[in-house]
Motif scaffolding. Structure first.
Motif, short mmCIF file in Angstrom:
data_model
loop_
_atom_site.label_atom_id
_atom_site.label_comp_id
_atom_site.label_asym_id
_atom_site.label_seq_id
_atom_site.Cartn_x
_atom_site.Cartn_y
_atom_site.Cartn_z
N VAL A 178 0.97 -1.35 -0.10
CA VAL A 178 -0.13 -0.03 0.16
C VAL A 178 0.89 1.38 0.06
N ASP A 179 0.37 2.30 -0.46
CA ASP A 179 0.91 3.37 -0.54
C ASP A 179 0.95 4.16 0.97
N TRP A 180 1.56 5.47 1.32
CA TRP A 180 1.32 6.06 2.79
C TRP A 180 -0.16 6.30 3.23
N ARG A 181 -0.82 6.51 2.25
CA ARG A 181 -2.04 6.89 2.68
C ARG A 181 -2.89 5.99 3.21
N LEU A 240 -5.04 4.50 11.38
CA LEU A 240 -4.83 5.37 12.48
C LEU A 240 -5.64 6.71 12.17
N SER A 241 -5.83 6.93 10.78
CA SER A 241 -6.89 8.25 10.65
C SER A 241 -8.27 7.88 11.08
N GLU A 242 -8.88 6.67 11.01
CA GLU A 242 -10.13 6.09 11.41
C GLU A 242 -9.93 6.31 12.89
N GLU A 243 -9.12 5.99 13.52
CA GLU A 243 -9.04 6.08 14.99
C GLU A 243 -9.37 7.38 15.32
N LEU A 244 -8.77 8.22 14.71
CA LEU A 244 -8.86 9.69 15.08
C LEU A 244 -10.12 10.61 14.62
N ASN A 299 -11.07 11.58 7.94
CA ASN A 299 -11.46 11.15 6.86
C ASN A 299 -10.35 11.27 6.02
N ILE A 300 -9.48 10.07 5.70
CA ILE A 300 -7.98 10.21 5.03
C ILE A 300 -8.16 10.75 3.60
N GLN A 301 -9.35 10.47 3.14
CA GLN A 301 -9.60 11.30 1.58
C GLN A 301 -9.60 12.86 1.72
N LEU A 302 -9.81 13.45 3.02
CA LEU A 302 -9.97 14.76 2.85
C LEU A 302 -8.37 15.41 3.56
N GLU A 303 -7.39 14.23 3.88
CA GLU A 303 -6.22 14.93 4.00
C GLU A 303 -5.18 14.89 3.11
N ASP A 308 -2.01 16.44 4.47
CA ASP A 308 -0.71 16.15 5.14
C ASP A 308 -0.75 15.21 6.01
N LEU A 309 -0.13 14.24 5.33
CA LEU A 309 -0.29 12.71 6.02
C LEU A 309 0.95 12.78 6.91
N VAL A 310 1.95 13.39 6.76
CA VAL A 310 3.04 13.50 7.90
C VAL A 310 2.25 14.31 9.17
N ALA A 311 1.57 15.07 8.98
CA ALA A 311 0.95 15.83 10.22
C ALA A 311 -0.28 14.80 10.90
N LEU A 312 -0.78 13.92 9.65
CA LEU A 312 -1.67 12.83 10.50
C LEU A 312 -1.26 11.81 11.19
N ALA A 313 0.00 11.24 10.83
CA ALA A 313 0.57 10.56 11.80
C ALA A 313 1.35 11.06 12.92
N GLN A 314 1.64 12.23 13.00
CA GLN A 314 1.87 12.95 14.20
C GLN A 314 0.72 13.16 15.19
N PHE A 315 -0.46 13.57 14.49
CA PHE A 315 -1.62 13.68 15.09
C PHE A 315 -1.96 12.25 16.33
N HIS A 316 -1.72 11.03 15.49
CA HIS A 316 -2.04 9.93 16.23
C HIS A 316 -1.11 9.64 17.23
N VAL A 317 0.14 10.05 17.08
CA VAL A 317 1.16 9.66 17.89
C VAL A 317 1.08 10.66 19.49
N ASN A 318 0.40 11.91 19.10
CA ASN A 318 -0.02 12.67 20.08
C ASN A 318 -0.98 12.20 20.71
N ALA A 319 -2.13 11.66 20.15
CA ALA A 319 -3.24 11.23 20.60
C ALA A 319 -3.06 10.01 21.51
N SER A 320 -2.00 9.28 21.27
CA SER A 320 -1.63 8.11 21.88
C SER A 320 -0.52 8.30 23.18
N GLY A 321 -0.69 9.54 23.49
CA GLY A 321 0.44 9.89 24.58
C GLY A 321 2.10 9.64 24.24
N ALA A 322 2.33 10.09 22.90
CA ALA A 322 3.62 9.76 22.28
C ALA A 322 4.06 8.33 22.20
#
Length: 479
Positions: A36-39, A45-49, A52-56, A58-72
């Motif tokens: 699969v590609d990065w998206r 991870l996007s669904e957990e947050l 909607n991945i199709q509306l994103e 900045d995928l690097v920011a999305l990965a960061q959002f998930h880490v932030n939401a998981s307490g790093a």
């Protein structure tokens, strides 16, 4: 093939020959292999947050959002990388074609092992660099170096994926930036499956552009012409189509020329063209004779020596098993040209002298493997004379017939010089009967070219010019 792609093939082939070609592989090169590609990788991870991945975008920011939401905690991000990429999916046809080329420098942002696996399958020694300490060591006798600048699936904890990772990149993995900058200056890159949204690459390209201004090296990238997606509005399609033209224009600032294709199959087509034309720089000479075709030994010696000198002089490499009665003359002529132009023997010759003294039940198997191996290096095979002595009687060379069959099975273009007689004449008659099947690489001129080589001249040296013209035709990539 489109004219701008044919021009690229001509230019990039020259870089390959000079040892100055490099590849930069993005996710798009791996997707056809089943990855699969990065998206898609971070879709869970996007669904957990709840996004909607199709509306994103900045995928690097999305990965960061998930880490932030998981307490790093990066566990789920690492798990996503492993689950998506850990399987050793077989390389694609494009990977296999690229691996056949003598390209020594490979860069990728992918975590998978497709590049190194395809290179190893092609019999190459690979030096993989996915961590900074590895940059300080060199694998002996390596054929290719693969720089995995965002990490490897075997080290998911070190994968470059979040905004934090990119922000720390210059400090923690800056050696990769320096190495890439150096390669962008000294080598011509072909970017495949890459979208040019990676901030690390943008930083390096900018650095090179500012340093070298109008003296940047030219690079190439492949883009598929934007087509309308399912359920995409006409207005959105026109927006993204226009945006692609602006991206292509902007890349010129960095010395990157974009090759547009309508279908990804065109990439396979031009890669196959590159492989064929590179291999056709090596000509296999199948020749043996005990009667010299009715000419004098001196005439044949002069003919073969001139052929060897002429091929090397035109930049062609000769592969040969040094057939009986012919081999010494071919080697002498080639070596004279090598020494005259201060070339190395390895650049000009691939020699596999047949071990005539070998006896036993495995002799036929040994010779078969010998023939298969040496022909694998060539893109063109020429056939001269083809006679042998059997209990004091003159006979046709069945070994030459077998080499002809192996050449065709490997896709090697064949040129039987029927004017020299022997088995070569038999093979030429076969080619004349069915040129589309036996000499398809010669196109519509196949029968005419073979007939020109079929005529028996007063002196064998008169065959040199038509033979060299036929070889030049094949090496020019004409269809």
């Amino acid at each position: 093939m489109k004219s701008h792609i044919r021009a690229f093939v001509d230019d990039y082939l020259g870089e390959i020959i000079e040892g100055s070609a490099a590849i930069f592989a993005g996710a798009g090169l791996s997707v056809p292999a089943g990855y699969v590609d990065w998206r898609e990788l971070i879709r869970p991870l996007s669904e957990e947050l709840g996004l909607n991945i199709q509306l994103e975008n900045d995928l690097v920011a999305l990965a960061q959002f998930h880490v932030n939401a998981s307490g790093a905690n990066r566990h789920k991000l690492h798990k996503a990388v492993i689950e998506a990429i850990a399987a050793d999916n077989p390389p694609t046809e494009n990977h296999k074609l690229l691996a056949k080329l003598p390209i020594q420098t490979w860069w990728t942002t992918n975590y998978d092992r497709l590049i190194e696996n395809s290179l190893r399958a092609a019999g190459k020694v690979v030096d993989v660099k996915s961590a900074v300490p590895q940059l300080a060591t060199t694998r002996p006798r390596r054929d290719a170096t693969v720089y995995k600048m965002h990490g490897d699936v075997d080290r998911p904890d070190e994968a470059v994926a979040t905004r934090d990772d990119f922000e720390r990149y210059p400090k923690e993995r800056g050696a990769f930036v320096n190495a890439l900058a150096g390669d962008l200056v000294s080598k011509t890159f072909l970017f495949l499956g890459f979208s040019f949204t990676d901030p690390n690459l943008e930083h390096v390209l900018t650095r090179v552009r500012l340093t070298f201004a109008n003296n940047q090296r030219r690079h190439y990238a492949v883009f598929r012409t934007r087509t309308r997606l399912a359920e995409e509005s006409e207005a959105d399609f026109e927006h993204f189509k226009l945006r692609q033209t602006f991206v292509i224009d902007d890349l010129r600032r960095f010395g990157v020329r974009v090759l547009t294709v309508d279908d990804y199959a065109e990439i396979t087509e031009f890669l196959r063209e590159l492989v064929d034309r590179y291999k056709r720089r090596t000509v296999f000479v199948s020749a043996s004779s005990v009667d010299f075709g009715g000419w004098s030994e001196k005439e044949v010696d002069e003919f073969i020596q001139t052929l060897g000198r002429s091929l090397v002089a035109k930049g062609t490499r000769i592969a040969s098993g040094l057939g009986v009665g012919i081999g010494d003359s071919l080697l002498s002529g080639a070596l004279r040209e090598v020494l005259k132009n201060n070339r190395t023997v390895d650049e000009a010759l691939i020699l596999r002298p047949f071990p005539q003294a070998v006896q036993g039940e495995d002799t036929a198997e040994l010779w078969e493997r010998y023939r298969q191996e040496i022909l694998s290096h060539a893109g063109i095979a020429i056939f001269l004379f083809g006679t042998k002595d059997v209990d004091g009687a003159l006979a046709l060379s069945d070994g030459m017939r077998r080499e002809f069959e192996i050449a065709r099975s490997q896709g090697v273009a064949v040129l039987p010089v029927g004017g020299t007689g022997g088995m070569a004449e038999v093979l030429a008659l076969d080619a004349q009967q069915d040129p589309e099947a036996i000499v398809p690489e010669l196109g519509n001129d196949g029968r005419k070219i073979i007939e020109g080589l079929q005529r028996r001249p007063e002196s064998p040296s008169e065959l040199i010019e038509p033979l060299l013209q036929a070889i030049q035709f094949l090496q020019g990539g004409k269809k």
